[in-house]
Design an enzyme around this catalytic site. Structure first.
Site, mmCIF file in Angstrom:
data_model
loop_
_atom_site.group_PDB
_atom_site.id
_atom_site.type_symbol
_atom_site.label_atom_id
_atom_site.label_comp_id
_atom_site.label_asym_id
_atom_site.label_seq_id
_atom_site.Cartn_x
_atom_site.Cartn_y
_atom_site.Cartn_z
ATOM 1 N N GLY A 279 44.338 3.170 168.112
ATOM 2 C CA GLY A 279 44.844 4.513 168.362
ATOM 3 C C GLY A 279 44.010 5.292 169.352
ATOM 4 O O GLY A 279 42.908 4.885 169.744
ATOM 5 N N ASN B 268 32.026 -13.945 169.544
ATOM 6 C CA ASN B 268 31.284 -15.175 169.258
ATOM 7 C C ASN B 268 30.999 -15.987 170.521
ATOM 8 O O ASN B 268 30.585 -15.431 171.521
ATOM 9 C CB ASN B 268 32.027 -15.987 168.198
ATOM 10 C CG ASN B 268 32.163 -15.206 166.901
ATOM 11 O OD1 ASN B 268 31.243 -14.496 166.508
ATOM 12 N ND2 ASN B 268 33.306 -15.308 166.246
ATOM 13 N N VAL C 170 51.491 0.726 162.905
ATOM 14 C CA VAL C 170 52.751 0.993 163.598
ATOM 15 C C VAL C 170 52.373 1.342 165.033
ATOM 16 O O VAL C 170 51.626 2.283 165.280
ATOM 17 C CB VAL C 170 53.533 2.139 162.937
ATOM 18 C CG1 VAL C 170 54.838 2.383 163.684
ATOM 19 C CG2 VAL C 170 53.809 1.812 161.474
#
Length: 641
Positions: free
Chosen positions: A567, A516, A300
């Site tokens: 976060g 990559n 969220v």
């Protein structure tokens, strides 16, 4: 004796004369006499206090540009203690080798959570093989490939890296063909042919079709095999980034400015191009790996209003934030920290569930567990919620308490990670433990979710990449008011550039990860491709991040609309937020900060709209008020066979 001495003297004289002529030719060839004369005249005219400092500055301007002399690799640990690759660049500067900088590239592997031991062991083996092969490429080949190149020539560097990688791909292909031919030379016993299964029982005359017959749907498309990734490919992306950072360091400019000059053809980028990407900060995780029953919300995410700077406080919140100590005012990114802090407080102060009575009635849900949270590798709390509404109502309440108008100064996004939710035995998405939704029902679920919570302006990976029909459906239904973004459902940057197709699946934009074999030239090209198709670029961190903050410079320099960093916990993620703040401050002080545009979904709706009548019909059928069709309570019996 005299004649012998005279002969030796003549020989020495001839040798000296020859050396003098060679010296004169050498100095004339390099224009030394003229430059020395100019330098001596200017030095006498200026009479600087530091004569030799003046001479050193003059000669340093005439020196050859620095060139790459050494590329070295190391294996270090990322933020989760997993191995990854670090690349260091050294250059020859005024005839002396000098270390310039280093970068760390994250591995592309997802973090296996709650995985069986054999799966986790296989993933660990693959990671070690990928990183060790990349280390071998860097230390054995890269110095030879790039030695003597000027770091500012990024196009030539990336071209050589691309050729090197193509050769490695061809070698791997030849090796596999050889192994296949050796296997085919060994006789294999013929396969055992099983008898065909018995035909299904015929339906009796007059038999009424059951619920299973009425709800038959098209079979789901099996998952595509994972895109092959050559072990060692992360060396290409790491070296390309390291060279770009080296060029910026030698030119004494920030990395984002160097990247912007690559995108704009070596021209000084204008103020309008140096806009800060909008933050996507994760505050909750309720995905498949969370301990609760809710699976649909892996992240969220909070998104600040485009009109606010990273350090700006919404006017609606100033009365709440401008508090005297010990409650200092949160500003910008600190606002997300405040939301995270409030979430921690709410979870810590929630009352325990009521004890069950002998009759099994506890005034709530049977078997209810206390709401708890733990910090995830994504940098946000993993919370054991059971319904879709719970995390959204929590954030609504927190924003109300903080004086934030959800949907105005702050918006939300949901990372659905649908590829993790598909139950292939049932052919449905397990949105909550024991609650399954068909692909058609998922479209309705998302439409109802946006109807109930219009502050949600982005859905990331609402379906698997194989479900192209459902991507088309949700785009048609929600494109006028919600960004549909493909993350894991998108192809790699290399495949996108190979096929020149960024519209499959149908979406507003893509999450771009630098992993990559993706070079700086590839990132410039993919952002040009997205811009040309009016699609958004979302630069995202990987699940296993390192403390390298170059991703932020890439997002700013390439003009990404969003940056998704996870976060505001864990050092490897917080360091990127700190870099974002530092870049914004630099742009403000230099007067080169542009401003982000408001969220405008109408430009993306053109492809979905065929006629005005079709638009009106779509609005009535899909965007109007609907009955609640996404589960707000978990039915225990639904998990039973």
């Amino acid at each position: 004796m005299g004649e012998e001495g005279s002969g030796r003297s003549c020989g020495i004289t001839r040798d000296l004369q020859k050396l003098k002529q060679q010296a004169m030719a050498y100095y004339q060839e390099n224009d030394v006499p003229r430059r020395l004369e100019e330098l001596l005249n200017s030095t006498f005219y200026l009479q600087p206090a530091d004569v030799y400092g003046h001479l050193a500055n003059y000669f340093s301007k005439l020196a050859k540009p620095p060139s790459i002399c050494k590329v070295a690799g190391k294996i270090i640990l990322d933020g989760l203690g997993l191995p990854t690759l670090q690349v260091e660049i050294s250059c020859t500067i005024q005839n002396l080798p000098k270390y310039i900088c280093s970068v760390v590239i994250p591995a592309h592997f997802e973090v296996p959570e709650n995985a069986p031991p054999e799966v986790a062991d296989a993933e660990e083996t693959e990671r070690h093989l990928a990183v060790s092969t990349a280390l071998q490429w860097v230390n054995e080949c890269m110095t030879e490939e790039l030695c003597g190149l000027v770091p500012s020539n990024q196009a030539e560097v990336d071209h050589r890296l691309r050729l090197f990688f193509e050769n490695k791909v061809q070698e791997d292909k030849e090796r596999k063909e050889l192994e296949r031919s050796l296997e085919e030379s060994v006789p294999v016993p013929p396969p055992v042919i099983l008898p065909p299964p018995p035909p299904p029982p015929t339906k009796k005359k007059g038999q009424k079709p059951g619920r299973r017959d009425t709800l038959l749907e098209k079979p789901i498309i099996p998952p595509e095999p994972p895109e092959p990734i050559l072990h060692g490919s992360m060396a290409i992306g790491a070296v390309s980034l390291a060279v770009a950072k080296t060029s910026a360091s030698l030119a004494s400019v920030p990395l984002y400015m160097n990247i912007a000059s690559l995108k704009h053809g070596q021209e000084q980028p204008s103020a309008t191009t140096l806009t800060m990407p909008l933050l996507m900060g994760s505050v909750l995780s309720c995905g498949k790996a969370s301990p609760g029953k809710l699976n649909l919300m892996k992240e969220v995410i909070c998104i600040p209003h485009p009109g606010l700077t990273t350090k700006q406080v919404p006017d609606s919140a100033k009365t709440v934030f401008l508090l005297p100590p010990p409650n200092p005012p949160p500003l910008g990114i600190e606002l997300l920290l405040e939301i995270q802090k409030q979430i921690n407080r709410v979870i810590e102060t929630l009352p325990p569930p009521k004890p069950e009575t002998k009759k099994g009635h506890d005034g709530g849900k049977r078997g209810q567990q206390p709401i708890t949270g733990k910090m995830s590798h994504l940098g946000c709390l993993t919370v054991n919620y059971d319904t879709i509404e719970q995390p959204l109502l929590l954030i609504q309440g927190i924003c109300s308490n903080l004086g934030l108008e959800l949907g105005m100064s702050l918006h939300l996004a949901i990372n659905c990670a649908a590829h993790e939710l598909m139950d292939y035995s049932k052919g449905k998405y397990e949105v909550m433990a024991g609650t399954y939704k068909s692909m058609a029902e998922m479209v309705d679920l998302y439409v109802d979710l946006i109807n109930k919570y219009p502050a949600i302006i982005a859905l990331i990976d609402p379906f698997r990449k194989e479900d192209s029909e459902q991507w088309d459906g949700i785009y048609a239904a929600l494109a006028s008011r919600c960004y549909i973004i493909a993350g894991a459902a998108s192809r790699s940057v290399s495949k996108l550039l190979e096929h020149r197709n960024t519209s499959t699946p149908k979406s507003h934009g893509l999450v771009i990860n630098h992993t990559n074999q993706t070079t700086m030239s590839d990132l410039v090209e993919i952002t040009h491709l997205l811009n040309g198709k009016k699609q958004l670029a979302v630069f995202g961190s990987t699940e296993a991040e390192s403390s390298d903050d170059s991703l932020v410079d890439l997002a700013v320099g390439l003009g990404a609309r969003f940056i998704k960093l996870g976060g505001l916990s864990r050092g490897e993620r917080v360091t990127k937020y700190n870099r974002l703040l530092a870049i914004e401050e630099e742009l403000i002080q230099s007067g080169t900060r542009g401003f982000s545009e408001e969220h405008n979904f109408s430009s993306f709706q053109e492809d979905a709209e065929k006629t005005p009548e079709a638009t009106a019909t779509m609005a009535e059928e899909t965007l109007g008020p609907l009955d609640s069709i996404f589960p707000t309570e978990v039915v225990e019996e639904s998990a039973k066979p």
